[in-house]
Design an enzyme around this catalytic site. Structure first.
Site, PDB file in Angstrom:
ATOM      1  N   SER A 138      -9.729   0.859   7.493  1.00  0.00           N
ATOM      2  CA  SER A 138      -9.099   0.865   6.170  1.00  0.00           C
ATOM      3  C   SER A 138      -8.678  -0.499   5.653  1.00  0.00           C
ATOM      4  O   SER A 138      -8.346  -0.623   4.470  1.00  0.00           O
ATOM      5  CB  SER A 138      -7.881   1.799   6.182  1.00  0.00           C
ATOM      6  N   LYS A 190       0.846  -1.187   0.000  1.00  0.00           N
ATOM      7  CA  LYS A 190       0.000   0.000   0.000  1.00  0.00           C
ATOM      8  C   LYS A 190       0.882   1.237   0.000  1.00  0.00           C
ATOM      9  O   LYS A 190       1.902   1.294   0.699  1.00  0.00           O
ATOM     10  CB  LYS A 190      -0.898  -0.023   1.233  1.00  0.00           C
ATOM     11  N   SER A 192      -8.987   2.748   3.343  1.00  0.00           N
ATOM     12  CA  SER A 192      -8.064   3.345   2.391  1.00  0.00           C
ATOM     13  C   SER A 192      -7.142   2.324   1.704  1.00  0.00           C
ATOM     14  O   SER A 192      -6.370   2.697   0.808  1.00  0.00           O
ATOM     15  CB  SER A 192      -7.189   4.385   3.098  1.00  0.00           C
TER      16      SER A 192
END
Length: 482
Positions: free
Chosen positions: A172, A72, A148
């Site tokens: 997230s 990520k 996210s």
């Protein structure tokens, strides 16, 4: 191995093939690249597939030896690699230190082949940013993949990699897991070190982990990434045995609290509530004691903490911009983040103390409310994946900072609370809507008790298997019919 075969295996399954000599790490890397080239133009999950992917480091032995992995674009870092945090402000920025997380990934045999999309600074639960565009949900490209850890979830669901790095500061990991049909665990505070640069991010609300497709991959990842490092400010009790071994252990009779009412302003959709009811009935049929639980907090408590944390980040953002020789403006920050930055620029010296006290009060209140239960069962999200855009995106120019955080607290009503308390919580893909979209059910454990979550997740996976469900967009679909 054909691509259609590659996507059928979880990470442990691929590692087993490597150990048996049936496939090599290089072959898996090339299959991941083939998968990327086939589906990424449609889902926009991976923003960089490393040019040197075929030579990245990874141990030749380990539970994930040879397995493709993705990072990520915010959180745990790789030295020398781009980490742009989904923001134009950080475009071209490279990390100067390896995180403990990625050191452990390499030691476990994982090959990190690229980085995945995230909304700017990971603030939004929706999968879009001005810098990198929209990440589509492989189940329905017109809907968000969540956030996210948006690209991580879309990449795993679409078959680019069987497991990917993510982080969770307010849902997230669990939100994209719920909306993309994956397993997403947010570990206990202190379970995964954030070192060397971020040992207790956001007062302990933010933790690093992975998105994957099976409970055994989740358990193996806990074995790989768990454990303290020197200098960590918060260390919790370590397990008595490896989490993978817990998969063979019986589950004790548990007292289960079930959330059948909404915890925020957004109504729970009927299909989602039915999934929670079915899970509760399943657990009761296993011999567990099931009771209802009322909302353990007020939404205003959480939205004020979100605002306070954002306020606290303003000065560090300004420092980072200055160090890069850049300015903060509408050209470098998205509308909501610019408003949050401007709101937090002139904090009183007492602000951190007030924020810490607000977190303490909410942690105490929720702790008392749920203390009687061994686990909780809640919706992960009150809705199935929503269409792109709208009030939940940081790109929305019409919202004030306060309105945005209130909307965030309303939608992510079941997830962010457990970032505050530090309890482990996992979203499991236990159901689908009448339209075929994934529904995640969240199981919450006591602080430090990932063992119980591993066992109960195994029980639910066996009773309500999800491995045969496939999204609309998945790599290898064409050659599976050859």
């Amino acid at each position: 191995m054909k691509l259609s075969e590659y996507v059928e295996y979880d990470a442990i399954g691929l590692a087993s093939l490597v150990s048996a000599g049936e496939v090599t790490p290089l072959e898996l890397t090339r299959l991941a690249r083939e998968a990327h080239d086939e589906v990424n133009p449609r889902v926009n999950a991976v923003i960089e597939f490393y040019e040197d992917a075929e030579t990245v480091a990874g141990a030749d032995a380990g539970p994930f030896s040879g397995v493709p992995f993705l990072r990520k674009d915010i959180g745990a870092a790789e030295a020398g690699r781009l980490e742009e945090q989904g923001s134009r402000l950080f475009k071209g920025h490279r990390s100067n230190a390896d995180s403990y997380f990625f050191r452990r990934a390499r030691d476990a045999g994982l090959r990190t082949l690229g980085r995945t999309t995230t909304p700017e600074f990971g603030i939004s639960g929706f999968s879009e940013s001005i810098l990198n565009g929209i990440t589509g949900n492989p189940w329905d490209l017109g809907r968000t993949a969540g956030g996210s850890s948006a690209g991580a979830a879309a990449a795993v669901a679409a078959g680019i990699a069987p497991i990917a790095h993510g982080s969770d500061g307010g849902g997230s990991l669990r939100t994209p897991a719920a909306w993309c049909g994956l397993v997403g665990l947010n570990p206990s505070r202190g379970r995964i070190s954030g070192g060397p640069n971020n040992q207790d991010g956001k007062f302990g609300l933010s933790r690093q982990f992975v998105l994957c497709r099976t409970v055994r991959d989740m358990a193996a990842a806990l074995d790989v990434f768990s454990g303290p490092h020197p200098g960590d400010p918060f260390v919790i009790i370590q397990p008595n045995r490896p989490y993978l071994e817990e998969l063979a252990q019986p589950t004790d009779t548990l007292r289960v609290g079930v959330a059948r009412t909404k915890w925020g302003e957004v109504e729970t959709e009927p299909d989602v509530l039915q999934a929670v009811e079915a899970t509760a009935a399943l657990l009761e049929g296993m011999g567990h004691i099931v009771e209802d639980i009322e909302p353990p907090y007020e939404p205003a408590e959480y939205s004020s903490i979100l605002l306070g944390l954002s306020d606290l980040g303003a000065s560090s953002l300004e420092t980072a911009a200055r160090a890069m020789g850049r300015t903060i403006s509408a050209d470098t920050l998205e509308p909501v983040n610019l408003k949050l930055y401007e709101r937090g620029r002139n904090l009183p010296l007492s602000h951190p103390g007030h924020l810490q006290e607000a977190i303490r009060r909410m942690r105490f209140r929720v702790g008392e409310a749920v203390h009687a239960f061994d686990i909780l069962v809640t919706p992960t999200m009150p809705t199935v994946a929503l269409p792109h855009g709208g009030i939940y995106c940081a790109t929305n120019p019409t919202l004030s900072a306060e309105e945005y955080m209130e909307a965030d607290a309303a939608l992510y009503q079941y997830v962010g609370v457990f970032n505050v308390t530090g309890q482990p919580s996992v979203s499991l893909p236990l159901a689908q809507s009448t339209s075929g979209l994934p529904i995640g059910v969240q199981i919450v454990g006591r602080s430090g008790d990932e063992v119980t979550l591993v066992r109960i997740a195994r029980d639910l996976e066996e009773a309500q298997p999800w491995s045969k469900r496939r999204p609309t967009v998945q790599a290898g679909a064409a050659d599976s019919h050859l």
